[in-house]
Each structure stands twice: as C-alpha cells, then as structure tokens.
Design an enzyme around this catalytic site. Structure first.
Site, PDB file in Angstrom:
ATOM      1  N   LYS A 121       0.834  -1.209   0.000  1.00  0.00           N
ATOM      2  CA  LYS A 121       0.000   0.000   0.000  1.00  0.00           C
ATOM      3  C   LYS A 121       0.871   1.262   0.000  1.00  0.00           C
ATOM      4  O   LYS A 121       0.568   2.238  -0.678  1.00  0.00           O
ATOM      5  CB  LYS A 121      -0.918  -0.027   1.226  1.00  0.00           C
ATOM      6  CG  LYS A 121      -1.889   1.132   1.299  1.00  0.00           C
ATOM      7  CD  LYS A 121      -3.089   0.781   2.147  1.00  0.00           C
ATOM      8  CE  LYS A 121      -2.782   0.835   3.624  1.00  0.00           C
ATOM      9  NZ  LYS A 121      -3.115   2.107   4.251  1.00  0.00           N
ATOM     10  N   ASP A 125       3.160  -0.920  12.163  1.00  0.00           N
ATOM     11  CA  ASP A 125       1.919  -1.493  11.628  1.00  0.00           C
ATOM     12  C   ASP A 125       1.709  -2.936  12.097  1.00  0.00           C
ATOM     13  O   ASP A 125       0.621  -3.490  11.923  1.00  0.00           O
ATOM     14  CB  ASP A 125       1.942  -1.467  10.094  1.00  0.00           C
ATOM     15  CG  ASP A 125       1.844  -0.034   9.577  1.00  0.00           C
ATOM     16  OD1 ASP A 125       1.388   0.836  10.336  1.00  0.00           O
ATOM     17  OD2 ASP A 125       2.240   0.204   8.428  1.00  0.00           O
TER      18      ASP A 125
HETATM   19  C1  S3P Z   1       3.389   4.599   6.196  1.00  0.00           C
HETATM   20  C2  S3P Z   1       4.205   4.850   7.253  1.00  0.00           C
HETATM   21  C3  S3P Z   1       3.931   4.399   8.614  1.00  0.00           C
HETATM   22  C4  S3P Z   1       2.792   3.394   8.667  1.00  0.00           C
HETATM   23  C5  S3P Z   1       1.668   3.702   7.753  1.00  0.00           C
HETATM   24  C6  S3P Z   1       2.143   3.822   6.334  1.00  0.00           C
HETATM   25  C7  S3P Z   1       3.784   5.100   4.888  1.00  0.00           C
HETATM   26  O1  S3P Z   1       3.615   5.521   9.383  1.00  0.00           O
HETATM   27  O2  S3P Z   1       2.304   3.269   9.978  1.00  0.00           O
HETATM   28  O3  S3P Z   1       0.672   2.689   7.820  1.00  0.00           O
HETATM   29  O4  S3P Z   1       3.239   4.656   3.854  1.00  0.00           O
HETATM   30  O5  S3P Z   1       4.669   5.965   4.845  1.00  0.00           O
HETATM   31  P1  S3P Z   1       4.712   6.557   9.923  1.00  0.00           P
HETATM   32  O6  S3P Z   1       4.552   7.795   9.138  1.00  0.00           O
HETATM   33  O7  S3P Z   1       4.374   6.718  11.376  1.00  0.00           O
HETATM   34  O8  S3P Z   1       6.080   5.969   9.706  1.00  0.00           O
END
Ligand code: S3P
Length: 440
Positions: free
Chosen positions: A22, A318
C-alpha cells in the site's frame, strides 16, 4: 454495523499472494502524477485508500486508467496539477493525506482536505510545522482535518531534523521539496521505510542518501524534472504478517506467501518472529523495481514471549497489533514500549489493544507508551469477546486472527475498515480454512 466473528479453525493451508504494498502504491501514484511521461504500475493495491487517492489525483487533472491489477498514470509534471476542485476527500488514509499535502505545496492554488471520522481525529502537527517553515499557508483547527492548504510554486528549502520517526512526514517533505530552488536536507534519527527515496532515485530526482553513525542524511535538490518509469509492486509485508501469523497460531498449518516485499525497513517483524521461535522461512529472494522481494512460509509454532524497545517498535508500527495477538499465544511475558506514534494511527492502538485484550480476559498492563502482555501458550481465550475496532483495519484483522486459535468466539464490531488496506482479506482467509462468519 458490519459485525463479524472468527472461531477455532482446524488448520490453515495454502499458497497465496497478498495485495501489492500500500505504501509503494500510494507513493508511485503521486510521483507518477508529478513525472513527465506515462507510468505503468503492475501489482497495485486497489485498497479503498488507493482508490480514494486515484479519485483525488483525477480531480487534480491527472489521467489514470485502472486495469485489473495494474494502473496507467499520465504525469503532468511538477507544478502541473490543476485546481479543478476545491475539496479532496481523503477517506481514512493518513499516508495519502500527508503525501498529498506535500504534493500540493508545489501548486499555486488552494485546496481543502477532509476525511472520515478516524482520519479527522489524527494530529497533523508534526507535518504542518515543517511545511509552514517551507513557506506554505496552512489553515486548520487543532492541527487536524479539515485542513486548507495554499501552496506556491517555489517552496523554501529547509533542513529538517526528524525527532519523531515517520515515513509519511519524511516522504511529504521530500515531495514538497521537488519544486524548491535548492537543497533540502532531512536528518532521520530513526530510519523508517524508504520507498519514497527508492522511487525518487528511480525516476531521476537528484537525491543523495548517506549513513552517519545511526542517522540517515537525505539531501534532495529540487526543480529537477522527473521521468516516468514502469514499476512492479510486490506483496505488502504488513498484509503478509497478518496471514502468516494466523498460520503460526493455528494447529497443523502451513501457508506460503508468494512475492512479498522484504525491504529491510519493513522486515523487523519477521526478525522478531524468529526470536519468538516462529517457523518462518524467507527464500527465493530477488530484486523487482529496486525493491527486495521473496517468498515466505509460515508453519504452526510454539511461540515464546519477547520484549521490544523503542527503535524496534518504530520499525514495526503497523505490526504491533498482530504482535500483541501472538504474544497472547506465547509462553511467558511479552512487551513493547516507546510507541508514542501508535497513539496517532488509524486508532490509538495502545488503547484499542488494551481494551480488546482485556475483553478477551488476557492479563495486560500499560507500560511507558506500550503494553505488557502475559502469554497463555496455545490454550487461549475462554470467553466470547466483543472487540471495538475504532475503524482501525489492523485492529480488526489482528483480533479476527486471534479467534482462529481461541476456545471461544471473537467478534469484531465493524469489518468495513478492513477494505481500506486489504479488500480480499476475508475471502483469502476463508479460502485457506479460516472459520469466519458474519454475525446476524
Ligand atoms: C506509512 C508509514 C507508517 C505506517 C503507515 C504507512 C507510509 O507511518 O504506519 O501505515 O506509507 O509511509 P509513519 O509515518 O508513522 O512511519
């Protein structure tokens, strides 16, 4: 409400693929839109989050053609988005919101970001602060959505010393810097997922990444044209973690997941599984579109408890929900601490997990931005429990997995949130033998 329950299942078996990552899907949709030329994306995740992002990019003048598991994006160039809308509905996606705030810094018009209830509760201060430093006008109350942003063609280059680890914020600043006349520097004190950097390098951005002691220093020079490149996206390791964990706790199970992204910034959870005594094997490694990919097998295991510190937690943010579920099936205590960022996810995950585990009569104690969980080994959950998900897909999936190895039923209050990341989760799980049903 769309309630669902899971029950004890005999064994889970099969060879499966999980949806495309994703994070990479959302990044390449945005970067492809800002590049010159056509990007073909293979293996894209058509989760609700990605679908909302596609709608929004179309509203901003980008041509995107959706095919079965791929997409074609006709880029408009940096600064080329058009103000055909005054409002973007971001649904539940924190990633798309933050990255698009970065992208709209480069555009000389005003747009309002709105989201669903869960997204509207999330604090955006850590991003608003550096974007304001870059000269962008941002209006909002309490640093939450709705947020109105008025970008301009040349953002001011900054030096950003990131104190709270966040890949989303790092990526938003990188995207905002694409139209800055000069050098933007990001100092990452705790490294986070690096897909934006990998993609930017691939499409011709002037980006330099160096390690300095335990920090990562990223330097990017703006106003360099991006050239569209085709990208293949492998399976989402966070989705694979959920399916794989189901096999670990269900008796006589073996699941092989094909073509999973194993970028080092995403595999901390798999390393922790090995420490927990999990039977997990990663093999058939190769490189696809500059990312490491492999097949992974997961077999029923006798897990043992582990303790996770702050840095580990930052790198499996996550996977903390599914880790907490595995901890209940392990021998001995497990814990995680220092997860302040967990409070600002799709739900306050420390609270959602504490409440959910307590409802299952698991012994759980609050610890410094974390939890201590007492494992019961394989014999587990002797009460029917109803879980509040707070519209958090990872909480919903983790507790449904818990039910598969429980003596009683686990009911989750609303499964609608699952489609934000993993639309075929329920069918895939049923296909490999999961005892899931809709609650009437
Ligand atoms: C993501 C980064 C993570 C993750 C989120 C997706 C991303 O968050 O928890 O589901 O795609 O950059 P953070 O910004 O806290 O690292």
């Amino acid at each position: 409400m769309n309630q669902f329950y899971s029950k004890h299942s005999n064994s889970l078996n099969g060879v499966v693929e999980v949806p495309g990552d994703k994070s990479i899907s959302q990044r390449i949709l945005i970067l492809g839109s800002l590049a010159i030329g056509t990007t073909k994306i293979k293996g894209i995740s058509y989760s609700e989050d990605a679908n909302n992002l596609i709608k929004n990019l179309k509203l901003l003048g980008v041509k995107i053609i959706k095919q079965k598991t791929s997409a074609i994006v006709r880029g408009v160039g940096i600064g080329g988005l058009s103000p055909t809308t005054k409002k973007l509905y971001m649904g539940n996606s924190g990633t798309a919101t933050r990255l698009m705030l970065g992208a709209l810094c480069n555009q000389n018009f005003e747009v309002k970001f709105v989201g669903n209830k869960s997204l509207s509760n999330r604090n955006m201060y850590e991003l608003i602060k550096p974007l304001r430093q870059m000269g962008v006008k941002i209006n909002c109350k309490n640093n939450k959505l709705p947020i109105t942003i008025k970008g301009f063609n040349e953002t001011i280059p900054i030096i950003y010393d990131q104190k709270i680890p966040s890949a989303q914020i790092k990526s938003a600043i990188l995207i905002a810097s694409l139209n800055s006349p000069g050098l933007t520097t990001i100092i990452e004190n705790t490294p986070t997922r690096n897909h934006t950097e990998i993609l930017l390098r691939k499409i011709g951005a002037k980006i330099q990444i160096k390690k300095f002691k335990k920090k990562i220093i990223i330097k990017i020079t703006g106003q360099k044209e991006l050239k569209a490149k085709n990208i293949s996206i492998a399976g989402d390791p966070s989705a694979a973690s959920i399916i794989g964990s189901a096999a670990l706790i269900t008796p006589e199970s073996e699941i092989k997941i094909m073509k999973v992204n194993i970028n080092k910034t995403r595999t901390t959870f798999f390393n922790i599984l090995k420490k927990m005594n999990a039977k997990i094997k990663i093999f058939n490694k190769k490189e696809i579109s500059n990312e490491q990919v492999a097949d992974i097998t997961f077999k029923s295991s006798n897990l043992k408890g582990v303790h996770l510190g702050k840095k580990t937690v930052a790198n499996m943010i996550d996977e903390i929900p599914i880790f907490s579920i595995l901890a209940t099936f392990a021998e001995g205590n497990s814990s995680f601490i220092g997860g302040n960022e967990l409070k600002n996810k799709e739900s306050n995950r420390i609270k959602s997990l504490y409440e959910g585990l307590t409802a299952c009569k698991i012994k759980v104690k609050k610890k410094m931005d974390g939890l201590q969980i007492t494992g019961n080994g394989k014999d587990n959950i002797f009460v029917n429990a109803k879980i509040k998900t707070y519209y958090d897909h990872r909480i919903a999936m983790a507790f449904l997995v818990m039910g598969l190895a429980s003596k009683k039923k686990i009911i989750v209050d609303n499964i609608n949130c699952i489609k934000t990341s993993f639309p075929n989760f329920l069918t895939l799980m049923k296909d490999i033998g999961a005892n899931f049903s809709k609650k009437n």
